[in-house]
Design an enzyme around this catalytic site. Sequence first.
Site, mmCIF file in Angstrom:
data_model
loop_
_atom_site.group_PDB
_atom_site.id
_atom_site.type_symbol
_atom_site.label_atom_id
_atom_site.label_comp_id
_atom_site.label_asym_id
_atom_site.label_seq_id
_atom_site.Cartn_x
_atom_site.Cartn_y
_atom_site.Cartn_z
ATOM 1 N N SER A 193 0.846 -1.187 0.000
ATOM 2 C CA SER A 193 0.000 0.000 0.000
ATOM 3 C C SER A 193 0.882 1.238 0.000
ATOM 4 O O SER A 193 1.900 1.284 0.700
ATOM 5 C CB SER A 193 -0.915 0.004 1.227
ATOM 6 O OG SER A 193 -1.736 1.159 1.239
ATOM 7 N N HIS A 207 -2.295 7.105 -4.884
ATOM 8 C CA HIS A 207 -2.456 5.989 -3.957
ATOM 9 C C HIS A 207 -2.557 4.701 -4.756
ATOM 10 O O HIS A 207 -3.185 4.653 -5.825
ATOM 11 C CB HIS A 207 -3.733 6.167 -3.120
ATOM 12 C CG HIS A 207 -4.263 4.886 -2.556
ATOM 13 N ND1 HIS A 207 -5.315 4.179 -3.152
ATOM 14 C CD2 HIS A 207 -3.890 4.148 -1.476
ATOM 15 C CE1 HIS A 207 -5.564 3.099 -2.447
ATOM 16 N NE2 HIS A 207 -4.720 3.045 -1.440
ATOM 17 N N ARG A 211 -3.553 -6.481 -2.774
ATOM 18 C CA ARG A 211 -3.584 -7.353 -1.596
ATOM 19 C C ARG A 211 -4.199 -8.718 -1.927
ATOM 20 O O ARG A 211 -4.945 -8.874 -2.900
ATOM 21 C CB ARG A 211 -4.389 -6.690 -0.483
ATOM 22 C CG ARG A 211 -5.806 -6.329 -0.899
ATOM 23 C CD ARG A 211 -6.487 -5.386 0.084
ATOM 24 N NE ARG A 211 -7.834 -5.013 -0.374
ATOM 25 C CZ ARG A 211 -8.074 -4.014 -1.190
ATOM 26 N NH1 ARG A 211 -7.094 -3.264 -1.652
ATOM 27 N NH2 ARG A 211 -9.318 -3.739 -1.566
ATOM 28 N N GLY A 360 -3.360 -6.237 17.158
ATOM 29 C CA GLY A 360 -1.930 -6.209 16.907
ATOM 30 C C GLY A 360 -1.514 -5.394 15.703
ATOM 31 O O GLY A 360 -0.341 -5.427 15.311
#
Length: 403
Positions: A193, A207, A211, A360
């Site tokens: 990203s 941008h 994924r 996390g």
Amino acid sequence: MAAAARLFRGTACGPLALAFTRALGSAPPGPASQGARRAALAAAGTLAGLGLALGLWRRQAALAAAQEDEEEKELRQRFMAPPVSGLRELRRRRRELRTRMELLIMETQAEMCRALADLDPGASFAVDSWERKEGGGGISCVLQDGEIFEKAGVNVSVVSGFLSEEAARQMRSRGKSLKGKDGKLPFCAMGVSSVIHPKNPHVPTMHFNYRYFEIEEADGTKQWWFGGGTDLTPTYLNEEDAIHFHKTLKEACDKHDLKLYPKYKKWCDDYFYIKHRGERRGIGGIFFDDMDSPSKEEVFQFVKSCAKAVVPCYIPIVKKHCHDSFTPEEKLWQQLRRGRYVEFNLVYDRGTKFGLLTPGSRIESILMSLPLTARWEYMHNPPESSKEAEILEVLRNPKDWVH
């Protein structure tokens, strides 16, 4: 006996060979002795063959180790940091798609970082490798306060573990039927990203994100899908730049199916819509998600083509405008448009939401997309027929840039 000794010489079986040689030398004469000698010689030949085979195996192992060391050196030079999964693990499962995807996102990160660094040689990327205690980790590469780029980040993450209930609920809202075991859903996700915020208001923000996601359900069935896209957010409209950007992405899509670009261009316009403002974040590009057909290999090849189009669709635009002159008023407008960028990312962006809901997660890497500076003014409306009003019109009514 001398022949047998020569067969053994230089092999790894020396002690045993010596024992055979002594046995041959001490055997009494006669038929029994001749039979013993023949048996000993046969055994010596077998052991010598084993010794030769062992020597060959050792040479092959040494060559393989040297080749692995060379491959590792080459990969380290190609990437910004060692891969999250480790080179040995990637080598062990080199044919798996997960491995190929991780290598692709690592290559994409390195290609973009080096292209940006070439344009802004006075600045450098901070490379930050991090681990996630729940599983996996990532590599964050961030350049700040350069001459050309105010902030440019290119992140890779490869994480695994169990989906949080909030993240699972978000996926189910998109129509996914996810059945966990004892309320748990094992997952693996990886992606690259990037968000690039230039200093000059005549250079657009860009941008991209590509994924791969995999979830294991209670019965062992695995659901998988790809997602991603590339989009452009200019402060001021330059039609030539818009055409170049969209045409490059269209060419990448057309290699696979002529229907993909128009479908994903519209999806991009719809996805990056700031509902409370009634306008798009930028002039679009392509966007897709939950892509799981026609086959895993075909989707991967499509994603690879899109990732390889990132540098050529954007870097020529930066080179063209990075030294353009600009006024304080144009810089002010850039800051106001960045405020819109922040609004979309924090309120609507699916990736930001997933990251914040995943236990996390590394918050600094998730919020890397935000600019260093932005501005909000009460009831700011640009004059009619101004350059500022021109870009607003396109943001409210998307255009077809390639037909």
